[in-house]
Scaffold this active site. Structure first.
Site, short mmCIF file in Angstrom:
data_model
loop_
_atom_site.label_atom_id
_atom_site.label_comp_id
_atom_site.label_asym_id
_atom_site.label_seq_id
_atom_site.Cartn_x
_atom_site.Cartn_y
_atom_site.Cartn_z
N GLU A 173 -25.10 -16.55 -35.05
CA GLU A 173 -24.41 -16.52 -33.75
C GLU A 173 -23.05 -15.85 -33.86
OE1 GLU A 173 -24.56 -20.57 -32.23
OE2 GLU A 173 -26.58 -20.23 -31.45
N GLU A 365 -33.90 -19.88 -33.00
CA GLU A 365 -33.49 -21.22 -32.54
C GLU A 365 -33.89 -21.38 -31.09
OE1 GLU A 365 -29.45 -22.57 -33.09
OE2 GLU A 365 -29.27 -21.45 -34.97
C1 BGP Z 1 -26.50 -23.32 -32.26
C2 BGP Z 1 -26.25 -23.37 -33.74
C3 BGP Z 1 -26.97 -24.43 -34.49
C4 BGP Z 1 -27.32 -25.66 -33.70
C5 BGP Z 1 -27.65 -25.42 -32.24
C6 BGP Z 1 -27.69 -26.66 -31.38
O1 BGP Z 1 -25.34 -22.91 -31.62
O2 BGP Z 1 -26.59 -22.15 -34.36
O3 BGP Z 1 -26.28 -24.65 -35.69
O4 BGP Z 1 -26.50 -26.71 -33.95
O5 BGP Z 1 -26.79 -24.51 -31.63
O6 BGP Z 1 -26.40 -27.05 -31.03
P1 BGP Z 1 -25.91 -28.54 -31.17
O7 BGP Z 1 -26.15 -28.92 -32.58
O8 BGP Z 1 -24.48 -28.51 -30.83
O9 BGP Z 1 -26.71 -29.34 -30.22
#
Ligand code: BGP
Length: 468
Positions: A173, A365
């Site tokens: 990201e 993701e």
């Molecule tokens: C993205 C990241 C992840 C993951 C996901 C979910 O931004 O790459 O590392 O954490 O989001 O977010 P969160 O864990 O804040 O729910």
């Protein structure tokens, strides 16, 4: 879906691995981030404080349980598994010449175990994991010195794992560096009160672009079979109304993402980048040869995350999202954390990225954070998660089968429960596999299959045909 479609799941060392001081590992930026509370962004300390709970220190213990977890991934039928290497496990400070052999040996064991189970590793080189020392000594990615340190780290792991890992991504990201709520995670940045944040963000981004391009070039030299991608967060955005100015607002928001896609995929700063510089009256400082480095280090594919959509326009109620928040869309439902659920937004994202770049895409993701409860039958009936994933997989199939988007694979986020990046909570769960641990760090860490585990197993077995 094509026969070699990479079904799997995604994690990152900073949220999953734990073992934070074992095997000679150095501190990483996430090791000073406290556990959070619902809806609250985590507090960051200067150093590890006595008596404070830091979730990354144990996370959900992949470090000790990788064999057990990989067996569960195999049982689900994973073709690939996305994970990251903790940079400070390989170079504890980040600026050493010699790597930490114990750290390298750990990932050898993990990759060997994955390959023995016919699971392809998909490895992110930097997933919110800059060594803390590089932040303290050099000011993190503000400094051009980090380019050399990162490339040395990449060359070290490329050489070591060249016959074990084929799929790589440079920075998770990366577009979270600019205009986001969490530049700390991505780039180890906390802005000073007098600092021009926009200038710092474009300069730090320039250093990361160089680092990524040099890593891609080195990787292709070390093994021409490597597939090395970038990784973007795709903050799908709609204009709030049919007013043309709302459409322009949408365009301006998406520029923060295309800024990164353009340099990674096209290998130069485009008019989109110029538009951002002009608007904020900034420009990265470049050295002779930088343009050539970027041109030579174009990525092979785009990995991206997709969770939600939001709207842009005037006077909108704001809703949550991981890195970029946005306006509330009255037509969409939200998760318990306020992320608006929008599978069509994923189909749009796939089309927009493919139309613009014409390189293979990889959804690395996607998923829904939710509270899971163990019911009296001792099970977790997570229908809400199945509903979310079913609709998004259907949207993905439409993009591939109807719209002819070239898609390599799909790895839903947090395939096993892990720590939330934004809030530091354990309660916000994404997994097919439950981990017994709470927000204070208590629990046995025992693993348990949720209903979604069996559902996803069937999805993979039928190559996405049976989503029922
Ligand atoms: C993205 C990241 C992840 C993951 C996901 C979910 O931004 O790459 O590392 O954490 O989001 O977010 P969160 O864990 O804040 O729910």
């Amino acid at each position: 879906m094509k026969a070699d479609f990479l079904w799997g799941g995604a994690t990152a060392a900073n949220q999953y691995e734990g073992g934070y001081r074992e095997g000679g590992r150095g501190l990483s930026i996430n090791d000073v981030e406290r556990g959070g509370a619902h809806g609250k962004i985590r507090q960051i300390d200067d150093e590890v404080m006595e008596g404070v709970y830091y979730p990354s220190h144990t996370a959900t213990d992949f470090y000790h349980r990788y064999k057990e977890d990989i067996a569960l991934f195999k049982e689900m039928g994973f073709k690939c598994f996305r994970m990251s290497i903790s940079w400070s496990r390989i170079f504890p400070h980040g600026d050493e010449t010699e790597p930490n052999e114990d750290g390298l040996a750990f990932y050898d064991k993990v990759f060997d175990e994955l390959l023995a189970n016919d699971i392809q590793p998909v490895v992110t080189l930097s997933h919110y994991e800059t060594p803390l020392y590089l932040v303290q000594k050099y000011g993190s990615w503000r400094s051009r010195k980090l380019v050399g340190f990162f490339v040395h780290y990449c060359e070290t792991v490329f050489e070591r794992y060249k016959d074990k890992v084929k799929y790589w991504m440079t920075f998770n990201e990366i577009n979270a560096t600019m205009a986001s709520r969490r530049p700390w995670h991505q780039a180890g940045l906390i802005y000073g009160p007098e600092e021009n944040q926009w200038q710092t963000a474009v300069q730090a981004s320039h250093h990361m672009f160089l680092a990524s391009a040099l890593a891609v070039t080195a990787g292709h030299r070390i093994n021409p079979e490597f597939q090395i991608g970038c990784m973007l967060l795709y903050p799908q955005t709609y204009a709030a109304t049919c007013a043309p100015e709302d459409q322009i607002a949408r365009l301006e928001k998406m520029r923060f993402t295309y800024y990164y896609g353009d340099v990674h995929v096209r290998g130069y700063y485009t008019n989109t980048c110029e538009a951002v510089w002009r608007k904020y009256n900034v420009r990265p400082e470049m050295e002779p040869g930088d343009e050539e480095i970027l041109r030579n280090g174009k990525v092979d594919y785009i990995g991206f995350s997709y969770y939600f959509s939001s709207i842009e326009g005037k006077n909108l109620e704001q809703v949550e999202g991981n890195i970029f928040a946005g306006g509330k869309n009255p037509l969409l439902k939200s998760t318990d954390w306020g992320w608006q659920i929008d599978p069509d937004g994923l189909r749009m994202a796939l089309n927009e990225l493919y139309d613009r770049y014409q390189v293979p895409l990889f959804i690395v993701e996607n998923g829904m954070g939710a509270v899971d409860e163990i019911t009296s039958d001792g099970k977790i009936h997570d229908d809400y998660r199945i509903d979310y994933l079913r609709s998004h997989i259907q949207a993905m199939k439409d993009a591939v089968e109807l719209d002819k988007v070239d898609l390599m694979g799909y790895t839903p986020w947090g395939c096993i429960d892990l720590i939330s990046a934004s809030t530091g909570e354990m309660k916000k769960r994404y997994g097919f596999i439950y981990v017994d641990k709470d927000d204070e760090g208590n629990g046995t860490m025992d693993r348990m299959r949720k209903d979604s585990f069996y559902w996803y197993q069937k999805v993979i077995r039928t190559n996405g045909e049976d989503l029922s």
